[in-house]
Structures are given as C-alpha cells and as structure tokens.
Motif scaffolding. Structure first.
Motif, short mmCIF file in Angstrom:
data_model
loop_
_atom_site.label_atom_id
_atom_site.label_comp_id
_atom_site.label_asym_id
_atom_site.label_seq_id
_atom_site.Cartn_x
_atom_site.Cartn_y
_atom_site.Cartn_z
N ILE A 23 0.83 -1.11 -0.10
CA ILE A 23 0.01 -0.08 -0.04
C ILE A 23 0.89 1.35 0.09
O ILE A 23 0.66 2.23 -0.85
CB ILE A 23 -0.98 -0.12 1.10
N PHE A 24 1.92 1.36 0.92
CA PHE A 24 2.89 2.50 0.79
C PHE A 24 3.26 2.75 -0.54
O PHE A 24 3.53 3.59 -0.83
CB PHE A 24 3.88 2.20 2.10
N PHE A 28 2.99 5.88 -2.82
CA PHE A 28 4.12 6.98 -2.99
C PHE A 28 4.37 7.00 -4.32
O PHE A 28 4.65 7.99 -5.09
CB PHE A 28 5.40 6.31 -2.41
N SER A 29 4.24 5.87 -5.20
CA SER A 29 4.31 5.96 -6.46
C SER A 29 3.30 6.68 -7.45
O SER A 29 3.87 7.79 -8.25
CB SER A 29 4.39 4.68 -7.26
N LEU A 289 -4.19 13.91 -5.04
CA LEU A 289 -5.18 13.00 -4.15
C LEU A 289 -4.53 11.83 -3.60
O LEU A 289 -4.66 11.67 -2.47
CB LEU A 289 -6.56 12.64 -5.13
N PHE A 290 -3.61 11.24 -4.40
CA PHE A 290 -2.73 10.08 -3.81
C PHE A 290 -1.70 10.83 -2.83
O PHE A 290 -1.37 10.04 -1.91
CB PHE A 290 -2.02 9.55 -5.08
N TYR A 291 -1.18 12.14 -2.97
CA TYR A 291 -0.34 12.57 -2.03
C TYR A 291 -1.25 12.70 -0.63
O TYR A 291 -0.58 12.54 0.44
CB TYR A 291 -0.13 13.95 -2.45
N LEU A 292 -2.48 13.22 -0.77
CA LEU A 292 -3.21 13.47 0.49
C LEU A 292 -3.53 11.97 1.05
O LEU A 292 -3.38 11.76 2.44
CB LEU A 292 -4.67 14.01 0.09
N GLY A 293 -3.84 10.90 0.30
CA GLY A 293 -3.90 9.70 0.82
C GLY A 293 -2.56 9.19 1.51
O GLY A 293 -2.58 8.50 2.36
N LEU A 294 -1.56 9.55 0.75
CA LEU A 294 -0.13 9.12 1.41
C LEU A 294 0.08 9.79 3.04
O LEU A 294 0.66 9.16 3.73
CB LEU A 294 1.05 9.42 0.54
N ILE A 295 -0.36 10.98 3.03
CA ILE A 295 -0.23 11.74 4.41
C ILE A 295 -1.27 11.27 5.43
O ILE A 295 -0.72 11.10 6.49
CB ILE A 295 -0.61 13.26 3.94
#
Length: 317
Positions: A23-24, A28-29, A289-295
């Motif tokens: 998941i990480f 991140f990708s 949005l993926f950046y938000l999910g990573l945060i």
C-alpha cells in the motif's frame, strides 16, 4: 505437520507486512509527480485546484539573447513571449485544509466519545445488574454494526438542525461531523473498555470493599489502573476509525476548501476530499489526491505507533 503449521502461521503474519508495504509503495508511486511538483509546501498550502500564470524558463533565455540583438527584433520577441506567458498556466494543489479538517474532526470526536464511553463501560461492568448489563451491552454492539452511511443520513436530516439551533452556524459543519463521528466510535471504545474492566480479579475489588472503599474509589484506584492497557487500546482503535471515516463525514462536514474560523464552519477532511474529487481527477490533480492519501497513511501510522509503543509501554510499567 508441525513445520507446515509453523510455516502457514509465518506466511499469514508476513502477509500483513507485505500488504502494508505494498500500500505504501502504491501510494508513494502515484503521489510522486505531486511530491516532485509541490514538495513539503503541499502541507501548508490552503489552495486547491487554483490556476496561476507560469513564468517560462525558455522565455527568460530568449530574453537574454534578445538583449544583445537589435532593438527592433527584441521588441518583437518580447511581444511574442508576453502572449505565451499569458496563455500558460499551471494548477496548484495544497493539503492544508483537508489535513486540518481531519485532525480537528478527530479531536472533536474523541473529546465527545471518551468520557461517555468510560461512563458506559463503568456502568455495565460495575453498577448495572446482569440483565440490564446484557441488554445495554447488546444495544452497544448493535450500534457498532450500523453502516456509516446511515449515520451520515441521520446526522444530515435530524442531528445537524439540532446542532445548528443550539450552537449557531451552519448545519453541515466541523462540529456536526465531529459529534456524529464521536457517536460512531463510541460503541468500540465502550465495548472494549467494558471487556477490559471485566478482567479485573474479584479478589482485588472485594479486598478494597473490605477495607471500606466506596464504589467510586474501587473504580478509580483498582479497576482503571488494572485495565488501563485495554482502555488505551480501545482509544487507539477508535482513533484509527475516526481518522479514516469517509461516508458519514462526507454528508456532514460540508466539503468546502476553506480553513474553519469556528467549529461551526464547514470544511473538508482528507477522506472526503479523496471521495469527492477522485472520480473526475486526472494528471497532477489525481496525483495530489494520492499525496493526500499518503499523508493520511503516514499520519495514522505515526499516531497509532506512538500510542502503541509509548502509552502502552508506559501503562505496563
């Protein structure tokens, strides 16, 4: 047979780590373009989907060349560059508003649910008769089984007007979302805390009563210290659910990209921002949005790790 059993157990345990790492890496990708574009400024930028003019690097180079050329050619090139700069824009994305909304709604939910859950657990474990304890305990477990969208619909049509009339402000707001979120995590905290309190040995409680302790003193000095590990565990589980809850909060928080000046103002959280925008997002917006999910992933991991390795370790001392 014994070795097969051990290998199956090891495979099951390793699968959790593989899923976690997978998941990480996926987050991140997918978030890498936004990370490279916005960096850590993404964390403190309150703008979202805002177009701004771009300063062309090529234009800067051409301008330097034109300085050495004839004045007539320089003027002509500058006009072309000005037209290009006016037509070039880029879209800015920032995560400050969803991050603040997530943290504040979670804090409101925990502040609301924690004292009520402790009261319910003490009542069920020490005060209520067996029949009442069994009935109320079943009601608490049924409350935990209600889908989150039901909480969202109930909160929007029946709970939000009450909150608005009582505290003022908007019906859909940070306060309404936080309180409904608190109601949703309440059963988990109450049920786990009750089960933890029920593990207190009767001999400890009876010894305290024999020395003249009141019920309040037994709960405060015997039951809470003995079951504090389970109580902290219930808070950690509730915290994890509050951070990631989406559907009910999407109904109630307002989904507005603005920092709340009051708790009765609408705003947005990370899960809601992802749910609302993901269907229409593409390119850099999707990566943001993926950046938000990573945060959210990292934030949940840090909070739960700190709670688990610090508070639980301290509780066992």
């Amino acid at each position: 047979m014994e070795k097969i059993f051990q290998k199956l157990s090891l495979s099951s345990a390793s699968l959790v780590l593989v899923i976690l790492i997978g998941i990480f890496i996926t987050l991140f990708s997918a978030a890498k373009p936004a990370i490279e574009e916005f960096g850590l400024h993404f964390l403190v930028d309150p703008t979202w989907n805002k177009e701004v003019p771009v300063e062309s690097a090529a234009g800067t180079i051409n301008t330097a060349v034109n300085i050495a050329d004839e004045n007539a050619i320089e003027d002509e090139d500058d006009m072309i560059l000005d037209e290009d700069e006016e037509s070039q824009t880029k879209t800015l994305y920032g995560g400050l508003v969803p991050i603040v909304g997530t943290i504040l709604s979670t804090l409101i939910a925990l502040s609301f649910a924690l004292p009520i859950a402790m009261g319910i657990a003490v009542f069920l474990a020490e005060i209520a008769s067996k029949n009442i304890s069994k009935f109320v305990g079943m009601a608490i477990e049924l409350l935990a089984a209600i889908p989150s969208i039901i909480f969202g619909m109930w909160g929007l049509y029946y709970f939000a007007p009450i909150i608005s009339d009582t505290f003022g402000g908007y019906q859909v707001s940070l306060l309404t979302a936080g309180l409904v979120l608190g109601i949703m995590i309440l059963p988990f905290m109450a049920a786990i805390t009750r089960d933890s309190m029920n593990t207190t040995p009767d001999v400890l409680k009876e010894s305290a009563y024999a020395l003249g302790a009141t019920k309040f003193e037994v709960v405060k000095d015997i039951i809470f210290p003995y079951s504090k590990v389970g109580i902290i565990g219930s808070i950690i589980l509730a915290l994890g659910r509050a951070l990631g809850e989406t559907m009910a909060v999407a109904f109630l928080i307002g989904a507005v990209y603005s920092l709340p000046e009051k708790i009765t103002d609408p705003t947005i959280s990370i899960p809601v921002a992802m749910a609302v925008n993901f269907g229409e997002a593409s390119g850099l917006g999707e990566s943001a949005l993926f950046y938000l999910g990573l945060i959210l992933f990292v934030m949940s991991f840090i909070i739960i790790s700190v709670a688990k390795f610090y508070f639980l370790k301290k509780a066992k001392l």
